[in-house]
Design an enzyme around this catalytic site. Structure first.
Site, short mmCIF file in Angstrom:
data_model
loop_
_atom_site.label_atom_id
_atom_site.label_comp_id
_atom_site.label_asym_id
_atom_site.label_seq_id
_atom_site.Cartn_x
_atom_site.Cartn_y
_atom_site.Cartn_z
NE ARG A 23 -4.06 12.94 14.73
CZ ARG A 23 -5.01 12.54 14.00
NH1 ARG A 23 -6.29 12.87 14.00
NH2 ARG A 23 -4.78 11.55 13.14
NE ARG A 27 -10.82 17.64 13.41
CZ ARG A 27 -11.01 16.82 12.88
NH1 ARG A 27 -11.64 16.85 11.86
NH2 ARG A 27 -10.81 15.50 13.12
O1 CP3 Z 1 -0.19 14.59 17.54
C1 CP3 Z 1 -0.39 15.87 17.14
O2 CP3 Z 1 -0.76 16.77 17.63
C2 CP3 Z 1 0.64 16.14 15.94
C3 CP3 Z 1 -0.21 16.07 14.41
C4 CP3 Z 1 -0.55 14.83 14.11
C5 CP3 Z 1 -1.62 14.88 12.94
N1 CP3 Z 1 -1.87 13.85 12.67
C6 CP3 Z 1 -2.69 16.09 12.83
C7 CP3 Z 1 -3.88 16.11 12.24
C8 CP3 Z 1 -0.03 13.65 13.96
C9 CP3 Z 1 0.94 12.99 14.66
C10 CP3 Z 1 -0.83 12.69 13.07
C11 CP3 Z 1 -0.82 11.44 12.75
C12 CP3 Z 1 -1.56 10.49 11.75
N2 CP3 Z 1 -2.45 11.28 10.72
C13 CP3 Z 1 -2.16 9.17 12.14
C14 CP3 Z 1 -1.51 8.19 12.97
C15 CP3 Z 1 -1.87 8.73 14.64
C16 CP3 Z 1 -3.43 8.21 14.88
O3 CP3 Z 1 -4.00 9.02 15.12
O4 CP3 Z 1 -3.54 7.07 14.53
C17 CP3 Z 1 -2.96 8.88 11.07
C18 CP3 Z 1 -3.59 7.54 10.92
C19 CP3 Z 1 -3.04 10.13 10.40
C20 CP3 Z 1 -4.13 10.31 9.05
C21 CP3 Z 1 -5.04 11.22 9.19
N3 CP3 Z 1 -5.07 12.77 9.24
C22 CP3 Z 1 -6.38 11.01 9.54
C23 CP3 Z 1 -7.03 9.68 9.80
C24 CP3 Z 1 -6.96 12.39 9.99
C25 CP3 Z 1 -8.29 12.66 10.40
C26 CP3 Z 1 -9.32 12.95 9.35
C27 CP3 Z 1 -10.46 13.84 9.92
O5 CP3 Z 1 -11.10 14.50 9.37
O6 CP3 Z 1 -10.82 13.66 11.40
C28 CP3 Z 1 -6.09 13.22 9.53
C29 CP3 Z 1 -6.18 14.71 9.70
C30 CP3 Z 1 -5.31 15.36 10.81
N4 CP3 Z 1 -4.26 15.12 11.32
C31 CP3 Z 1 -5.91 16.43 11.54
C32 CP3 Z 1 -4.89 16.85 12.36
C33 CP3 Z 1 -4.73 17.98 13.63
C34 CP3 Z 1 -7.31 17.17 11.46
C35 CP3 Z 1 -7.29 18.14 10.28
C36 CP3 Z 1 -8.18 19.44 10.40
O7 CP3 Z 1 -9.39 19.15 10.06
O8 CP3 Z 1 -7.78 20.30 11.14
#
Ligand code: CP3
Length: 343
Positions: A23, A27
């Site tokens: 990640r 943010r």
């Molecule tokens: O690693 C990186 O920088 C690449 C981008 C990336 C994101 N999500 C960006 C993101 C990657 C590789 C993921 C994978 C992902 N997404 C997983 C597997 C990895 C892990 O952390 O276990 C999972 C389970 C998800 C599903 C998901 N997407 C969740 C649980 C969330 C968080 C929701 C929240 O509000 O916190 C997301 C959203 C997300 N994916 C964000 C980012 C930067 C935040 C979005 C934002 O508000 O800008």
């Protein structure tokens, strides 16, 4: 070209331990928040120029040894026909949850070129813009973790609906896993064709399962994905967020790198996984909230334990926390490069 990361994946000698951060675009970076003020999360994912821009932000600021494509594991799930929304602070929401055979039968296996072209375009833009500075990691969720979001309709605390589907209708669960396996194989393959130089496979929630159930109902599908990606001759990384109990099973997977969470010291993970794997990880993301001296000491300990493995790629045990100071992340990368020098 900085090829430390790819060399470490292949167990070739490196000058120092490579490091990137799960990640790493997100943010905690003010320049990411600046882009997010103008565009919502899914718009950033679906606009190749914006996805490329935020992918490069941490490469420029932190000096990490790899870029990871900015996207989300749930993007191909939307292309399967599941409605997807992100709401601030609530995580992803995916319709009402596909819990029975008819809802599972209705899901389609997307054609990545037709349905997910924006991801492939982002990969192409990135290879051009990175111009060999660092390699580009593509990624996909693995069938089990994707199934958990589809069946539960979002993130779950107890995975009750998923567990009862696996127990009460293993045939319908297997149909879902087969569709997700076909989707993932095609999606990861298309990213490689577009230029991704390694693939990380995320099975975040697999650690909730007993090893025997994992072996029976999940391993064959993960195996098929890993093998298909490996045939394309790019390194494959496997991640799960709580891996200790599963490591004796995960060692059967045809992957190059196992990403280890912060609960298992890397020397112990190396013993549980057996020889042959490069290990990735596993600094506790919470450590980055502490004073700089403590971060460097903790990084040093991770590096020392990592020497017991067949090779080491430094990372966190899970994603970086949104309240992290970017300067702490930059200092960590510098410390790893200094303390990890070989020879
Ligand atoms: O690693 C990186 O920088 C690449 C981008 C990336 C994101 N999500 C960006 C993101 C990657 C590789 C993921 C994978 C992902 N997404 C997983 C597997 C990895 C892990 O952390 O276990 C999972 C389970 C998800 C599903 C998901 N997407 C969740 C649980 C969330 C968080 C929701 C929240 O509000 O916190 C997301 C959203 C997300 N994916 C964000 C980012 C930067 C935040 C979005 C934002 O508000 O800008």
């Amino acid at each position: 070209m900085n090829d430390r990361f790819l060399r470490a994946c292949r167990k070739q000698p490196v000058d120092t331990v490579p490091v990137w951060i799960m990640r790493q675009a997100g943010r905690y970076l003010p320049e990411y928040m600046e882009v997010r003020r103008k565009h919502d999360f899914l718009t950033v994912c679906k606009t190749p120029e914006l996805a490329a821009q935020v992918t490069i932000q941490p490469v420029a600021r932190l000096g990490v040894d790899a870029a990871i494509l900015f996207s989300d594991i749930l993007i191909p799930v939307e292309a399967m026909g599941v409605p997807l929304e992100f709401h601030e602070g609530r995580g992803p929401i995916l319709g009402r949850g596909a819990r029975d055979r008819s809802a599972i039968e209705a899901l389609r296996v997307p054609d990545p070129v037709r349905d997910l072209g924006f991801v492939l375009d982002a990969v192409r833009v990135l290879r051009r813009e990175l111009a060999g500075r660092v390699p580009l990691i593509g990624f996909s969720g693995l069938p089990f973790t994707l199934a958990s979001y589809i069946v539960e309709g979002g993130k779950s605390r107890d995975f009750a609906a998923l567990r009862s589907l696996m127990q009460d209708d293993p045939g319908a669960f297997a149909v879902l896993m087969d569709k997700l396996t076909d989707t993932t194989v095609a999606y990861a393959g298309a990213q490689i064709s577009a230029g991704a130089q390694a693939i990380q496979l995320f099975d975040t929630w697999a650690g909730i399962l007993e090893p025997e159930q994992y072996r029976r109902q999940v391993l064959p599908h993960t195996f098929r994905v890993a093998q298909a990606v490996r045939l394309r001759r790019v390194p494959v990384i496997h991640f799960t967020a709580d891996c200790r109990r599963l490591l004796p099973v995960l060692r059967e997977l045809p992957v190059d790198v196992l990403s280890i969470d912060q609960r298992v010291p890397l020397d112990e993970a190396a013993r549980l996984a057996g020889p042959g794997f490069v290990l990735q990880g596993n600094l506790d993301p919470e450590v980055l909230l502490r004073p700089a001296g403590e971060v460097a000491d903790a990084a040093k300990e991770v590096l020392e334990r990592g020497r017991q493995a067949g090779g080491h790629i430094f990372n966190l045990g899970h994603g970086i926390l949104p309240r992290t100071d970017p300067e702490a992340a930059r200092a960590l990368v510098e410390a790893v490069h200094r303390l990890g020098r070989q020879g």
